[in-house]
Design a protein around this motif. Structure first.
Motif, mmCIF file in Angstrom:
data_model
loop_
_atom_site.group_PDB
_atom_site.id
_atom_site.type_symbol
_atom_site.label_atom_id
_atom_site.label_comp_id
_atom_site.label_asym_id
_atom_site.label_seq_id
_atom_site.Cartn_x
_atom_site.Cartn_y
_atom_site.Cartn_z
ATOM 1 N N GLU A 336 0.835 -1.201 0.000
ATOM 2 C CA GLU A 336 0.000 0.000 0.000
ATOM 3 C C GLU A 336 0.871 1.253 0.000
ATOM 4 O OE1 GLU A 336 -3.253 0.110 -0.178
ATOM 5 O OE2 GLU A 336 -3.543 -2.060 -0.114
ATOM 6 N N PRO A 337 0.329 2.387 -0.479
ATOM 7 C CA PRO A 337 1.057 3.661 -0.357
ATOM 8 C C PRO A 337 1.259 4.028 1.112
ATOM 9 C CG PRO A 337 -0.790 3.845 -1.904
ATOM 10 C CD PRO A 337 -0.933 2.525 -1.207
ATOM 11 N N ALA A 338 2.192 4.934 1.341
ATOM 12 C CA ALA A 338 2.540 5.299 2.724
ATOM 13 C C ALA A 338 1.335 5.844 3.482
ATOM 14 C CB ALA A 338 3.669 6.326 2.717
ATOM 15 N N ALA A 339 0.499 6.662 2.845
ATOM 16 C CA ALA A 339 -0.663 7.232 3.534
ATOM 17 C C ALA A 339 -1.656 6.142 3.924
ATOM 18 C CB ALA A 339 -1.345 8.271 2.642
ATOM 19 N N ALA A 340 -1.863 5.177 3.048
ATOM 20 C CA ALA A 340 -2.793 4.078 3.359
ATOM 21 C C ALA A 340 -2.244 3.212 4.485
ATOM 22 C CB ALA A 340 -3.045 3.241 2.110
ATOM 23 N N ARG A 341 -0.931 3.020 4.514
ATOM 24 C CA ARG A 341 -0.334 2.226 5.589
ATOM 25 C C ARG A 341 -0.514 2.923 6.939
ATOM 26 N NH1 ARG A 341 5.652 0.927 3.839
ATOM 27 N NH2 ARG A 341 5.321 2.388 2.155
ATOM 28 N N GLY A 446 -1.348 20.568 18.082
ATOM 29 C CA GLY A 446 -2.556 20.831 17.303
ATOM 30 C C GLY A 446 -2.931 19.631 16.458
ATOM 31 N N LEU A 447 -4.216 19.511 16.127
ATOM 32 C CA LEU A 447 -4.705 18.399 15.324
ATOM 33 C C LEU A 447 -4.390 18.667 13.860
ATOM 34 C CD1 LEU A 447 -6.313 15.767 15.931
ATOM 35 C CD2 LEU A 447 -8.351 16.989 15.166
ATOM 36 N N ALA A 448 -3.763 17.680 13.202
ATOM 37 C CA ALA A 448 -3.437 17.825 11.794
ATOM 38 C C ALA A 448 -4.707 17.854 10.954
ATOM 39 C CB ALA A 448 -2.530 16.682 11.343
ATOM 40 N N SER A 449 -4.619 18.448 9.773
ATOM 41 C CA SER A 449 -5.803 18.578 8.913
ATOM 42 C C SER A 449 -6.346 17.218 8.512
ATOM 43 C CB SER A 449 -5.453 19.400 7.676
ATOM 44 O OG SER A 449 -4.391 18.788 6.944
ATOM 45 N N ASP A 459 -12.330 10.194 4.910
ATOM 46 C CA ASP A 459 -11.148 9.468 4.434
ATOM 47 C C ASP A 459 -9.964 10.429 4.402
ATOM 48 O OD1 ASP A 459 -9.306 7.802 3.312
ATOM 49 O OD2 ASP A 459 -10.191 7.784 1.307
ATOM 50 N N PRO A 460 -9.015 10.294 5.337
ATOM 51 C CA PRO A 460 -7.892 11.239 5.387
ATOM 52 C C PRO A 460 -6.746 10.897 4.439
ATOM 53 C CG PRO A 460 -7.724 9.703 7.205
ATOM 54 C CD PRO A 460 -8.965 9.314 6.447
ATOM 55 N N GLU A 461 -6.837 9.762 3.751
ATOM 56 C CA GLU A 461 -5.694 9.316 2.942
ATOM 57 C C GLU A 461 -5.280 10.340 1.884
ATOM 58 O OE1 GLU A 461 -4.407 5.617 -0.008
ATOM 59 O OE2 GLU A 461 -6.118 5.403 1.356
ATOM 60 N N PRO A 462 -6.209 10.906 1.085
ATOM 61 C CA PRO A 462 -5.757 11.881 0.071
ATOM 62 C C PRO A 462 -5.105 13.113 0.690
ATOM 63 C CG PRO A 462 -8.000 11.124 -0.381
ATOM 64 C CD PRO A 462 -7.656 10.655 0.986
ATOM 65 N N VAL A 463 -5.620 13.572 1.835
ATOM 66 C CA VAL A 463 -5.060 14.763 2.479
ATOM 67 C C VAL A 463 -3.649 14.480 2.975
ATOM 68 C CG1 VAL A 463 -5.442 16.516 4.251
ATOM 69 C CG2 VAL A 463 -7.401 15.401 3.162
ATOM 70 N N LEU A 464 -3.450 13.318 3.588
ATOM 71 C CA LEU A 464 -2.120 12.970 4.083
ATOM 72 C C LEU A 464 -1.154 12.719 2.930
ATOM 73 C CD1 LEU A 464 -0.114 12.234 6.287
ATOM 74 C CD2 LEU A 464 -1.097 9.946 6.347
ATOM 75 N N ALA A 465 -1.633 12.064 1.891
ATOM 76 C CA ALA A 465 -0.757 11.752 0.750
ATOM 77 C C ALA A 465 -0.170 13.018 0.142
ATOM 78 C CB ALA A 465 -1.528 10.963 -0.302
ATOM 79 N N ALA A 466 -0.961 14.107 0.139
ATOM 80 C CA ALA A 466 -0.457 15.362 -0.429
ATOM 81 C C ALA A 466 0.626 15.988 0.445
ATOM 82 C CB ALA A 466 -1.617 16.340 -0.603
ATOM 83 N N LEU A 467 0.674 15.610 1.724
ATOM 84 C CA LEU A 467 1.665 16.175 2.639
ATOM 85 C C LEU A 467 2.949 15.356 2.708
ATOM 86 C CD1 LEU A 467 -0.724 17.058 5.611
ATOM 87 C CD2 LEU A 467 0.380 18.685 4.064
ATOM 88 N N LEU A 468 2.879 14.086 2.345
ATOM 89 C CA LEU A 468 4.058 13.226 2.430
ATOM 90 C C LEU A 468 4.976 13.461 1.240
ATOM 91 C CD1 LEU A 468 2.455 9.862 3.609
ATOM 92 C CD2 LEU A 468 3.677 11.542 4.983
ATOM 93 N N PRO A 469 6.284 13.392 1.460
ATOM 94 C CA PRO A 469 7.213 13.575 0.335
ATOM 95 C C PRO A 469 7.141 12.395 -0.625
ATOM 96 C CG PRO A 469 8.389 12.909 2.321
ATOM 97 C CD PRO A 469 6.974 13.157 2.735
#
Length: 754
Positions: A336-341, A446-449, A459-469
Motif C-alpha cells: 500500500e502507499p505510505a498514507a494508506a499504511r 494541534g490536530l493535523a488537517s 477518508d484522510p488518505e488523500p489529504v495525508l498523501a499530499a503532505l508526504l514527500p
C-alpha cells in the motif's frame, strides 16, 4: 395494553410498551446490557433498566449537563419540563434536548403526575460526580420567591448559620433547639430557621435538621448549581501555523509507518520469543528500541500498534517455541502507499483497548509490565482517545494547545463530556496526547488537517498523501563508503539497500554505511559480485567511488575461502594459513576444531551454530554441499496467520439484526403475557422483582404475600421504596416502619386501589 392517566403512563413498562420499534432499538443500542439475555416482556425490560449496575453503566455515558438535569429531577421530584428548565442553570433549548435524551435512555419517564427519574437513579447518582448534593424538595414546598423572601427576613446570625449548613453537607445537629416552634417564639438562630421551614427535622427523631431542596435552590439563586452546566470548558490555546502543524504531524506519521515496516521486516527473520505470560521480553524490547533508534516507550507503542493493526502475531518456530512474527497481512500492507499504511495503524490505535504507556512500569506485586501482555488493556482508553481527539478538533486550524495550561484544560473538557469515568482520566488523556504526537495525529499540540478528517469519519488518505514527500529511487554514494538518501526511499529499494549497508543515521536524509560485514550479509543471501556492482551503479546518481568498488571486490575475494560441512561439521580451505589462524584463535577453543589435513578442519559443533561463531571471529565462511558446490540461502521469513475478523460493516449489520430480534422477542413475550389467563400460582423471584419495580416507579401501595422465617405465610400492605440485591425495602403499614423483605419469600404482589 398500556394504562395511562392523562398524558402520562402508569409505569416505566407502560411507557416502553408505547414506543415504536425504532425507538426501542435505539434504547437497546445505547444500553446493550439490557439485551443480555433477551428480556421476556416489557415488565422484565423495565425491571432490568432500573438495576443499579445497568444504571451505573448508563450514567457513565452522560455529560455534565445530562447528569445535572438528571440530578435536578431527583431534587425536584415528580415535576414538569417547565419546572426543570427553571431550576437548571443552562439554556432552555439545551435542557429540552437533554430531557429528550434521558427519556430515550429510559432514565426518566412520563408518569401521570409529570416527569420523574426511574427508581435507583438517586442512589447511583450520589456515588459519583454529577450530583449537586442537594436534598429533594419537600412535598409541599412553597414557591421559590416565597422561600427567598423568608431567607431575606432572617437575622444576621440565622443567615450565617443557614449559609454554614448549606456549605457543610446540608445537615446539622439541632442541639437544644426546639423542633416545633412558631416564628414569633424562636429563641435562637436554629429555632428561627426551623420556624420558617428553612431547616426541617430529619425523619426518625434523631435530632438532626436538614436543608430542604427548595431552600438550597433559593440560596443558589433559583438553580441547582451556582455555575452554568451547559458551558463546555474552553481549551487553553496558542497560535501556530496550520501548515507547520501538518508538516510536523505528517513527518511523525511517515516515521511510524517506516518504523513498523523496519521492525516487522527484521522480526520476520529474527523473531523474538513469546514469554510464558504471552508478552515481549524486556531484553527484546530494549533491542527493538536500538533497532528503531527510539526510546523504549516509543518502541513499546510501535509494537503495540502493529499488533493492534493485525500486522503482528505469534506462531511456533522450527523448534516448536512460540515467537512474535509478522502476520500474512503484513505483506499486503507493504504494497500500500505510505498514507494508506498509516491509516491502518491510526485506526487500529484509535480503537485499541491497549495501554502502551504502562509498559516498563511495575504492577502492584512489583513485577515489570511487559509489552503485548493481556493485562495491559482498559475498556475506557478507546473512549478517552476518541473524546480527546474530538476536543482537539474543536480548535480552529492554526490553534494548538498552550504549552503549560493546554493539557490541564484538555483534561477538564474531556471530563465535562464524561464526568463519571474513568478515575485515571488525567493519565489517559496525557497518554493519548503523547501517543497522538508520536503516531502523527497531532503536531506541536494541534490536530493535523488529515486527522481532523479522520475524527469526523471521512477518508484522510488523500489529504495525508499530499503532505508526504514523494519517495525517491536513488542515493548519493560518497567516497567515505556512505550513501545518502535525499528523501524517503521507495519501499523495495530501502529494503534492498538495508541488506547491503547499515543505517548510520536517520532524519531528513538517511545515511547508509558500507562495511565488510554488510557486504557479506548480501553475499550470504545469494548476491554475486556482478549483482552487487550492478545494483550500486543503478541506484547511485553519482559515480560509484573506487573505495566502495575495492571494498566489494575484497569482500568477495575472501568470501567462501573457508567452507563448512558436517562431520558433525568440517572446514575446508585452499589457504592453509587461514585454517591455522582459526585453529589457534583463542576464542575458537569451544568450537572443538581439529585438523585432519593441511586444508581441512573438523568440529563437533553443528553447522547452524558454527557458521555465526566463525563470522564473529572475522571469517566469511559459506556452506559446502556434498558435491562440493557452495550453498547460499536467504534466512526463512516467518509469518503468522492473521485471525479472520469480520469488517465494521458486517459487525454493524449483525448487531442491528440482533437488536431487532430482541425487540421482536420482547413484543412477542408481552403479547403472550397479556393473553395468559390470571393464575393464583406463586410468583417467581423474577416476576416479583418486575412487579415491585413497577410499583416503585408508579409510587403505588401494594399487597404482598410473604413467607416469614418460620414458614408462616401472611399478607403485608407496603409502600415499596427500593429493590436491590434480592431485598425489598418498603414501609410496612402494619408496623408503621421501614422493613426489609427477601424477594424470594414474596409469593404475590397486587396493587391496591386508591
Amino acid at each position: 395494553m398500556a394504562t395511562t392517566h392523562g398524558t402520562g403512563h402508569r409505569s416505566l413498562a407502560d411507557q416502553l410498551r408505547s414506543w415504536d420499534d425504532d425507538r426501542l432499538a435505539r434504547l437497546l443500542v445505547a444500553r446493550p446490557d439490557l439485551t443480555t439475555p433477551a428480556p421476556h416482556d416489557f415488565g422484565q425490560l423495565a425491571s432490568r433498566a432500573t438495576v443499579r449496575s445497568s444504571l451505573s453503566r448508563a450514567l457513565d455515558t452522560l455529560t455534565r449537563l445530562e447528569l445535572s438535569v438528571l440530578d435536578a429531577l431527583v431534587v425536584a421530584g415528580q415535576t414538569t419540563a417547565a419546572d426543570v428548565r427553571s431550576i437548571i442553570h443552562a439554556r432552555p433549548p439545551a435542557v429540552d434536548a437533554t430531557l429528550q435524551r434521558l427519556l430515550d435512555l429510559a432514565l426518566v419517564w412520563h408518569a401521570s403526575g409529570g416527569l420523574r427519574v426511574v427508581s435507583g437513579v438517586a442512589e447511583v447518582l450520589a456515588l459519583g460526580p454529577g450530583g449537586s448534593g442537594l436534598r429533594p424538595r419537600s412535598a409541599d414546598a412553597p414557591p421559590t420567591d416565597v422561600v427567598a423572601a423568608r431567607i431575606a427576613e432572617l437575622s444576621p446570625a440565622a443567615r450565617a448559620m443557614l449559609d454554614h449548613v448549606a456549605t457543610h453537607g446540608g445537615e446539622a445537629q439541632a442541639g437544644s433547639a426546639r423542633l416545633t416552634v412558631r416564628p414569633g417564639d424562636a429563641a435562637s438562630p436554629a429555632e428561627e430557621l426551623i420556624a420558617r421551614r428553612l431547616l426541617v427535622p430529619q425523619p426518625g427523631g434523631s435530632g438532626v435538621v436538614q436543608l430542604p431542596g427548595e431552600v438550597a435552590i433559593a440560596l443558589l439563586g433559583g438553580h441547582t448549581t451556582a455555575e452554568p452546566v451547559d458551558a463546555v470548558p474552553p481549551l487553553a490555546t496558542a497560535e501556530r501555523s496550520a501548515d507547520l502543524v501538518d508538516k510536523v504531524a505528517a513527518g511523525a506519521a511517515f516515521e511510524l509507518a517506516r518504523r513498523v515496516e523496519l521492525l516487522l521486516d527484521h522480526w520476520g527473520s529474527h523473531p523474538p520469543g513469546v514469554l510464558r505470560s504471552g508478552g515481549l521480553g524486556v531484553r527484546d524490547l530494549r533491542a527493538t528500541a536500538t533497532l528503531l533508534a527510539v526510546d523504549e516507550p516509543t518502541a513499546a507503542l510501535v509494537v503495540e500498534v502493529a499488533a493492534a493493526a493485525g500486522l503482528l502475531g505469534s506462531r511456533a518456530d522450527a523448534t516448536g517455541d512460540a515467537v512474535w512474527v509478522p502476520t500474512d497481512a503484513f505483506d499486503t500492507w507493504l504494497d500500500e502507499p505510505a498514507a494508506a499504511r498509516w491509516l491502518v495503524l491510526a485506526r487500529a490505535w484509535l480503537a485499541s483497548p491497549r495501554l502502551p504507556a504502562l509498559v516498563g512500569t511495575r504492577d502492584e506485586a512489583g513485577k515489570t509490565r511487559n509489552a503485548l501482555t493481556a493485562e495491559l488493556a482498559s475498556p475506557a482508553i478507546a473512549e478517552t482517545r476518541a473524546g480527546t481527539l474530538a476536543a482537539l478538533a474543536t480548535m480552529a486550524p492554526g490553534q494548538v494547545l498552550a504549552a503549560s495550561t493546554g493539557l490541564p484544560s484538555l483534561v477538564e473538557q474531556v471530563a465535562w463530556h464524561r464526568p463519571r469515568r474513568p478515575r485515571t482520566r488525567t493519565q489517559h488523556v496525557a497518554w493519548t496526547a503523547s501517543e497522538a504526537a508520536t503516531i502523527g495525529v497531532t503536531g506541536l499540540g494541534g490536530l493535523a488537517s488529515y486527522a481532523r478528517v479522520l475524527v469526523e469519519g471521512g477518508d484522510p488518505e488523500p489529504v495525508l498523501a499530499a503532505l508526504l514527500p514523494e519517495p525517491v529511487d536513488h542515493v548519493l554514494v560518497q567516497a567515505d563508503l556512505t550513501a545518502v538518501a535525499p528523501g524517503p526511499l521507495e519501499s523495495e529499494l530501502a529494503r534492498r539497500l538495508q541488506l547491503v549497508a547499515d543505517v548510520e543515521s536517520r532524519g531528513g536524509a538517511t545515511v547508509y554505511r558500507f562495511t565488510p560485514s554488510s557486504v557479506r550479509r548480501a553475499l550470504d543471501v545469494g548476491w554475486t559480485a556482478v549483482e552487487l556492482h550492478a545494483f550500486l551503479a543503478a541506484v547511485s546518481r553519482t559515480p560509484v567511488p573506487q573505495p566502495l568498488t575495492y571494498l566489494v571486490d575484497d569482500t568477495v575475494r575472501t568470501f567462501g575461502s573457508v567452507r563448512v560441512g558436517a562431520a558433525e561439521s568440517f572446514l575446508r580451505a585452499d589457504d592453509e594459513s587461514a585454517l591455522s589462524e582459526l585453529l589457534h584463535h583463542p576464542q575458537a577453543r569451544s568450537l572443538g576444531l581439529r585438523r585432519i589435513a593441511p586444508t581441512v578442519l573438523v568440529s563437533d559443533t553443528p553447522v547452524d551454530v558454527l557458521l555465526p561463531r566463525l563470522r564473529d571471529l572475522g571469517a566469511a565462511p559459506v556452506v559446502e554441499a556434498a558435491d562440493g558446490t557452495v550453498q547460499v540461502t536467504r534466512p526463512d521469513v516467518l509469518r503468522a496467520r492473521l485471525p479472520r475478523e469480520r469488517g465494521t460493516s458486517a459487525r454493524s449489520v449483525r448487531e442491528s439484526a440482533r437488536v431487532a430480534a430482541v425487540v421482536a422477542a420482547v413484543r412477542s413475550g408481552d403479547r403472550a403475557a397479556a393473553a395468559r389467563p390470571p393464575s393464583s400460582a406463586p410468583l417467581t423471584p423474577a416476576g416479583a422483582l418486575a412487579a415491585l419495580r413497577t410499583a416503585i416507579e408508579s409510587g403505588s401501595t401494594v399487597l404482598i404475600g410473604y413467607v416469614d422465617n418460620q414458614g408462616v405465610s401472611g399478607d403485608r400492605v407496603v409502600d415499596p421504596i427500593s429493590v436491590e440485591g434480592g431485598t425489598l425495602t418498603a414501609r410496612d403499614h402494619r408496623a408503621d416502619d421501614v422493613r426489609s423483605f427477601a424477594v424470594h419469600r414474596i409469593t404475590t404482589v397486587r396493587e391496591l386501589a386508591e
